[in-house]
Write a protein that holds these residues in place. Structure first.
Motif, PDB file in Angstrom:
ATOM      1  N   GLU A   3      19.835 -10.212   6.095  1.00 26.64           N
ATOM      2  CA  GLU A   3      20.440  -8.959   5.656  1.00 26.64           C
ATOM      3  C   GLU A   3      19.370  -7.995   5.177  1.00 26.64           C
ATOM      4  OE1 GLU A   3      23.593  -7.689   2.240  1.00 26.64           O
ATOM      5  OE2 GLU A   3      24.279  -9.040   3.826  1.00 26.64           O
ATOM      6  N   ILE A   4      19.561  -6.738   5.517  1.00 28.20           N
ATOM      7  CA  ILE A   4      18.675  -5.658   5.070  1.00 28.20           C
ATOM      8  C   ILE A   4      19.519  -4.655   4.293  1.00 28.20           C
ATOM      9  CG2 ILE A   4      17.307  -3.662   5.821  1.00 28.20           C
ATOM     10  CD1 ILE A   4      15.765  -6.208   6.200  1.00 28.20           C
ATOM     11  N   ASN A   5      19.080  -4.343   3.085  1.00 26.82           N
ATOM     12  CA  ASN A   5      19.771  -3.381   2.237  1.00 26.82           C
ATOM     13  C   ASN A   5      19.102  -2.013   2.360  1.00 26.82           C
ATOM     14  OD1 ASN A   5      21.567  -5.340   1.041  1.00 26.82           O
ATOM     15  ND2 ASN A   5      19.793  -6.086  -0.090  1.00 26.82           N
ATOM     16  N   LYS A  56      17.269  -3.762  -5.481  1.00 28.33           N
ATOM     17  CA  LYS A  56      17.820  -4.665  -4.464  1.00 28.33           C
ATOM     18  C   LYS A  56      17.608  -4.158  -3.042  1.00 28.33           C
ATOM     19  CE  LYS A  56      21.307  -6.478  -7.559  1.00 28.33           C
ATOM     20  NZ  LYS A  56      22.715  -6.486  -7.941  1.00 28.33           N
ATOM     21  N   SER A  57      17.034  -2.972  -2.911  1.00 27.39           N
ATOM     22  CA  SER A  57      16.878  -2.358  -1.590  1.00 27.39           C
ATOM     23  C   SER A  57      15.689  -2.934  -0.829  1.00 27.39           C
ATOM     24  CB  SER A  57      16.679  -0.844  -1.728  1.00 27.39           C
ATOM     25  OG  SER A  57      17.826  -0.265  -2.261  1.00 27.39           O
ATOM     26  N   ASN A  58      15.814  -2.887   0.483  1.00 25.22           N
ATOM     27  CA  ASN A  58      14.702  -3.222   1.364  1.00 25.22           C
ATOM     28  C   ASN A  58      14.103  -1.956   1.967  1.00 25.22           C
ATOM     29  OD1 ASN A  58      16.971  -5.650   2.139  1.00 25.22           O
ATOM     30  ND2 ASN A  58      15.008  -6.231   1.254  1.00 25.22           N
ATOM     31  N   VAL A  59      14.987  -1.002   2.314  1.00 22.04           N
ATOM     32  CA  VAL A  59      14.553   0.275   2.868  1.00 22.04           C
ATOM     33  C   VAL A  59      15.251   1.381   2.079  1.00 22.04           C
ATOM     34  CG1 VAL A  59      14.451   1.776   4.898  1.00 22.04           C
ATOM     35  CG2 VAL A  59      14.315  -0.707   5.185  1.00 22.04           C
ATOM     36  N   ILE A 137      12.170  -2.332   9.374  1.00 21.04           N
ATOM     37  CA  ILE A 137      12.859  -3.619   9.338  1.00 21.04           C
ATOM     38  C   ILE A 137      11.981  -4.709   9.952  1.00 21.04           C
ATOM     39  CG2 ILE A 137      14.832  -4.898  10.308  1.00 21.04           C
ATOM     40  CD1 ILE A 137      16.477  -2.288   9.791  1.00 21.04           C
ATOM     41  N   ARG A 138      11.292  -4.403  11.039  1.00 19.24           N
ATOM     42  CA  ARG A 138      10.358  -5.379  11.623  1.00 19.24           C
ATOM     43  C   ARG A 138       9.287  -5.767  10.601  1.00 19.24           C
ATOM     44  NH1 ARG A 138      11.075  -2.491  16.413  1.00 19.24           N
ATOM     45  NH2 ARG A 138       9.348  -1.087  15.978  1.00 19.24           N
TER      46      ARG A 138
END
Length: 198
Positions: A3-5, A56-59, A137-138
């Motif tokens: 999962e990506i947030n 909590k975010s990734n991007v 994301i990569r």
């Protein structure tokens, strides 16, 4: 599937961009979880750094003029400069800056779609935003995979492993940073930017 947030931060959220991120953007390698945060008048950059959605975010997609509009007291810097501060606190969060001005894809700065009501917004974001999001994301997936490999090695210091894992999980390692520490970091960044631009 991992999962990506994705988090979109803006003082005046763009409806079409938000719709694209929540409903149209897809990545075949991950599940996307989308949230937005409306930056309110009087909110400070420290508030963002401590915000649970940010941690909590990734991007993160952040408006270039976020701190320059409204009554915010942080008219010190742009979204691009805030991205540098964010990277120091959360090194594994990837950031994309969005602007009403000219884009600079090399620096991860893209334009918002500027024709309200036009059905071309999806095509615009698929051409301009999707490749950048896919790349971020990569990068995150590579970092996660490499971290898993590092965790399997018994020769790596356990404290270092804990710091890496905490950072990936959005755990704030720099609780001891004061507002003055962050302001000093901003001042140093502005001085470095001035020297580079001379």
């Amino acid at each position: 599937m991992e999962e990506i947030n994705i988090l979109y931060i803006d003082d005046q959220p763009d409806i079409l961009l938000s719709f694209y991120l929540s409903s149209r953007y897809k990545n075949e390698k991950v599940n996307i979880s989308y949230q937005s945060h409306e930056f309110k008048n009087g909110e400070r950059y420290e508030d963002l750094l401590l915000n649970s959605k940010v941690k909590k975010s990734n991007v993160i997609l952040i408006d270039s003029n976020l701190f320059e509009n409204g009554n915010t007291t942080d008219k010190l810097f742009t979204g691009e400069e805030f991205r540098v501060i964010l990277k120091q606190i959360y090194p594994y969060i990837e950031t994309i800056v969005i602007t009403q001005n000219a884009p600079n894809l090399e620096y991860g700065i893209i334009s918002k779609f500027n024709d309200d009501g036009n059905d071309e917004f999806e095509k615009f974001y698929n051409s301009n935003l999707k490749p950048l999001l896919d790349q971020k994301i990569r990068d995150i997936l590579v970092s996660r995979e490499l971290t898993k490999r590092i965790n399997e090695k018994s020769s790596v210091d356990t404290i270092l492993l804990e710091k890496i894992n905490d950072s990936l999980d959005g755990i704030l390692e720099y609780k001891h940073l004061t507002s003055d520490d962050i302001k000093n970091l901003i001042t140093e960044f502005k001085e470095l930017k001035r020297i580079v631009n001379e």
